[in-house]
Design a protein around this motif. Structure first.
Motif, PDB file in Angstrom:
ATOM      1  N   LYS A 168       0.829  -1.205   0.000  1.00 41.58           N
ATOM      2  CA  LYS A 168       0.000   0.000   0.000  1.00 41.58           C
ATOM      3  C   LYS A 168       0.861   1.252   0.000  1.00 41.58           C
ATOM      4  O   LYS A 168       0.577   2.217  -0.719  1.00 41.58           O
ATOM      5  N   TRP A 169       1.938   1.229   0.784  1.00 40.58           N
ATOM      6  CA  TRP A 169       2.834   2.381   0.835  1.00 40.58           C
ATOM      7  C   TRP A 169       3.490   2.608  -0.519  1.00 40.58           C
ATOM      8  O   TRP A 169       3.544   3.734  -1.022  1.00 40.58           O
ATOM      9  N   LEU A 170       3.987   1.517  -1.145  1.00 42.02           N
ATOM     10  CA  LEU A 170       4.675   1.632  -2.426  1.00 42.02           C
ATOM     11  C   LEU A 170       3.722   2.123  -3.511  1.00 42.02           C
ATOM     12  O   LEU A 170       4.061   3.025  -4.292  1.00 42.02           O
ATOM     13  N   ASN A 171       2.526   1.551  -3.580  1.00 45.33           N
ATOM     14  CA  ASN A 171       1.559   1.981  -4.589  1.00 45.33           C
ATOM     15  C   ASN A 171       1.122   3.430  -4.370  1.00 45.33           C
ATOM     16  O   ASN A 171       0.924   4.182  -5.333  1.00 45.33           O
ATOM     17  N   SER A 172       0.973   3.821  -3.119  1.00 39.17           N
ATOM     18  CA  SER A 172       0.574   5.198  -2.821  1.00 39.17           C
ATOM     19  C   SER A 172       1.634   6.191  -3.267  1.00 39.17           C
ATOM     20  O   SER A 172       1.329   7.203  -3.915  1.00 39.17           O
ATOM     21  N   ILE A 173       2.899   5.911  -2.920  1.00 41.06           N
ATOM     22  CA  ILE A 173       3.988   6.819  -3.274  1.00 41.06           C
ATOM     23  C   ILE A 173       4.156   6.904  -4.793  1.00 41.06           C
ATOM     24  O   ILE A 173       4.225   7.993  -5.371  1.00 41.06           O
ATOM     25  N   THR A 174       4.231   5.733  -5.448  1.00 42.09           N
ATOM     26  CA  THR A 174       4.431   5.742  -6.897  1.00 42.09           C
ATOM     27  C   THR A 174       3.230   6.350  -7.614  1.00 42.09           C
ATOM     28  O   THR A 174       3.380   7.019  -8.641  1.00 42.09           O
ATOM     29  N   GLY A 175       2.029   6.142  -7.076  1.00 39.45           N
ATOM     30  CA  GLY A 175       0.842   6.740  -7.674  1.00 39.45           C
ATOM     31  C   GLY A 175       0.917   8.252  -7.661  1.00 39.45           C
ATOM     32  O   GLY A 175       0.684   8.918  -8.683  1.00 39.45           O
ATOM     33  N   LEU A 176       1.266   8.812  -6.520  1.00 41.98           N
ATOM     34  CA  LEU A 176       1.374  10.268  -6.400  1.00 41.98           C
ATOM     35  C   LEU A 176       2.507  10.809  -7.271  1.00 41.98           C
ATOM     36  O   LEU A 176       2.365  11.871  -7.902  1.00 41.98           O
ATOM     37  N   VAL A 177       3.623  10.078  -7.321  1.00 37.97           N
ATOM     38  CA  VAL A 177       4.760  10.529  -8.124  1.00 37.97           C
ATOM     39  C   VAL A 177       4.405  10.547  -9.605  1.00 37.97           C
ATOM     40  O   VAL A 177       4.711  11.511 -10.321  1.00 37.97           O
ATOM     41  N   PHE A 178       3.731   9.497 -10.093  1.00 37.67           N
ATOM     42  CA  PHE A 178       3.379   9.458 -11.512  1.00 37.67           C
ATOM     43  C   PHE A 178       2.341  10.526 -11.867  1.00 37.67           C
ATOM     44  O   PHE A 178       2.389  11.106 -12.951  1.00 37.67           O
ATOM     45  N   ILE A 179       1.425  10.792 -10.972  1.00 35.02           N
ATOM     46  CA  ILE A 179       0.476  11.879 -11.215  1.00 35.02           C
ATOM     47  C   ILE A 179       1.224  13.204 -11.286  1.00 35.02           C
ATOM     48  O   ILE A 179       0.927  14.063 -12.126  1.00 35.02           O
ATOM     49  N   GLY A 180       2.228  13.359 -10.412  1.00 36.11           N
ATOM     50  CA  GLY A 180       3.050  14.571 -10.453  1.00 36.11           C
ATOM     51  C   GLY A 180       3.824  14.690 -11.749  1.00 36.11           C
ATOM     52  O   GLY A 180       3.887  15.776 -12.345  1.00 36.11           O
ATOM     53  N   PHE A 181       4.417  13.575 -12.225  1.00 39.07           N
ATOM     54  CA  PHE A 181       5.136  13.599 -13.498  1.00 39.07           C
ATOM     55  C   PHE A 181       4.184  13.938 -14.644  1.00 39.07           C
ATOM     56  O   PHE A 181       4.542  14.680 -15.573  1.00 39.07           O
ATOM     57  N   GLY A 182       2.990  13.373 -14.606  1.00 40.62           N
ATOM     58  CA  GLY A 182       2.011  13.660 -15.654  1.00 40.62           C
ATOM     59  C   GLY A 182       1.622  15.117 -15.679  1.00 40.62           C
ATOM     60  O   GLY A 182       1.521  15.747 -16.750  1.00 40.62           O
ATOM     61  N   ALA A 183       1.391  15.695 -14.490  1.00 46.30           N
ATOM     62  CA  ALA A 183       1.031  17.100 -14.409  1.00 46.30           C
ATOM     63  C   ALA A 183       2.162  17.991 -14.903  1.00 46.30           C
ATOM     64  O   ALA A 183       1.941  18.989 -15.608  1.00 46.30           O
ATOM     65  N   LYS A 184       3.396  17.614 -14.556  1.00 45.77           N
ATOM     66  CA  LYS A 184       4.564  18.390 -15.012  1.00 45.77           C
ATOM     67  C   LYS A 184       4.702  18.328 -16.523  1.00 45.77           C
ATOM     68  O   LYS A 184       5.012  19.331 -17.173  1.00 45.77           O
ATOM     69  N   LEU A 185       4.478  17.127 -17.095  1.00 46.27           N
ATOM     70  CA  LEU A 185       4.572  16.977 -18.545  1.00 46.27           C
ATOM     71  C   LEU A 185       3.474  17.767 -19.242  1.00 46.27           C
ATOM     72  O   LEU A 185       3.683  18.342 -20.317  1.00 46.27           O
ATOM     73  N   ALA A 186       2.294  17.852 -18.633  1.00 49.30           N
ATOM     74  CA  ALA A 186       1.170  18.554 -19.252  1.00 49.30           C
ATOM     75  C   ALA A 186       1.450  20.043 -19.451  1.00 49.30           C
ATOM     76  O   ALA A 186       0.920  20.654 -20.380  1.00 49.30           O
ATOM     77  N   VAL A 187       2.297  20.609 -18.588  1.00 46.41           N
ATOM     78  CA  VAL A 187       2.589  22.051 -18.698  1.00 46.41           C
ATOM     79  C   VAL A 187       3.931  22.287 -19.389  1.00 46.41           C
ATOM     80  O   VAL A 187       4.397  23.423 -19.456  1.00 46.41           O
ATOM     81  N   LEU A 188       4.562  21.218 -19.899  1.00 43.40           N
ATOM     82  CA  LEU A 188       5.836  21.359 -20.587  1.00 43.40           C
ATOM     83  C   LEU A 188       5.670  22.178 -21.863  1.00 43.40           C
ATOM     84  O   LEU A 188       4.701  22.005 -22.605  1.00 43.40           O
ATOM     85  N   LYS A 189       6.602  23.060 -22.107  1.00 47.13           N
ATOM     86  CA  LYS A 189       6.563  23.886 -23.312  1.00 47.13           C
ATOM     87  C   LYS A 189       7.682  23.471 -24.257  1.00 47.13           C
ATOM     88  O   LYS A 189       8.793  23.165 -23.824  1.00 47.13           O
ATOM     89  N   SER A 190       7.386  23.476 -25.534  1.00 49.31           N
ATOM     90  CA  SER A 190       8.384  23.139 -26.543  1.00 49.31           C
ATOM     91  C   SER A 190       9.409  24.262 -26.617  1.00 49.31           C
ATOM     92  O   SER A 190       9.080  25.442 -26.535  1.00 49.31           O
ATOM     93  N   SER A 191      10.678  23.880 -26.743  1.00 50.96           N
ATOM     94  CA  SER A 191      11.745  24.890 -26.826  1.00 50.96           C
ATOM     95  C   SER A 191      12.510  24.718 -28.131  1.00 50.96           C
ATOM     96  O   SER A 191      12.571  23.643 -28.685  1.00 50.96           O
TER      97      SER A 191
END
Length: 212
Positions: free
Chosen positions: A189-212
């Protein structure tokens, strides 16, 4: 191809590979829960995705993707949605009630379906990541001359793949030592919770990524 260029590229690729990112967290989630073979399947997916990105960069398709604001936005949102989906799935597993599927041993979990799933999870996580395409588009002009051939470009892709394989193989082997912890429901439960939050964070970060 100049050997110095290859060595310099390997150094740059190594820094990229060892930096924290979705690949490392995916391995950290997969190995304790599904076993060593599934972890290596993740790594195989990473490597296959690099050759896809390398091929697209060689033929200029990735350049069109980065230059087109609409195409880039669509591509990154699909990638972001996939990362967030992985995160949500992990959170659901963390808070769902234990079942026979959750308490099976790592050896039982290493069936063909689980390994194939791990491969595709690694592949899709990388192939939908526009940062990888941007890396190749930025790297190829720096390390390959105008007269450079496709073989030279694929040499760099292979170097990147080898660095990736070595680094994450060490990670897979290291994480394989915590198999006993994987049978603990609180650890799962701890591992799934941490990785779940981390992947949601990565997804959110990628969503606001701008092309350079």
């Amino acid at each position: 191809m100049d050997l110095n260029n290859v060595i310099t590229f390997i150094a740059v690729a190594t820094l990229l590979v060892i930096s924290p990112g979705p690949n490392g967290f995916l391995i950290a989630k997969t190995v304790p829960l599904s076993g060593q073979k599934a972890g290596f399947a993740n790594v195989g997916g990473f490597v296959a995705a690099f050759y896809v990105h390398g091929t697209l960069s060689i033929f200029g398709i990735s350049l069109l993707l980065v230059q087109s604001a609409m195409a880039f936005t669509l591509f990154k949102l699909i990638g972001a949605a996939y990362l967030i989906w992985i995160g949500i799935k992990a959170l659901i597993n963390a808070f769902s009630k234990p079942s026979t599927a959750l308490i099976e041993s790592p050896q039982q979990a290493q069936h063909r379906g689980a390994i194939q799933s791990a491969f595709w999870e690694g592949f899709v996580t990388n192939v939908l990541n526009p940062k990888v395409s941007m890396f190749y588009l930025a790297a190829f002009p720096q390390f390959i001359s105008l007269q450079g051939s496709a073989i030279s470009a694929y040499t760099l892709v292979t170097a990147h793949a080898v660095v990736n394989f070595i680094w994450f193989s060490f990670m897979v082997l290291a994480l394989s030592r915590v198999k006993s912890a994987a049978n603990n429901e609180r650890f799962k439960k701890w591992l799934n919770s941490i990785t779940g939050l981390v992947f949601i964070g990565f997804g959110a970060k990628l969503a606001v990524l701008k092309s350079s």
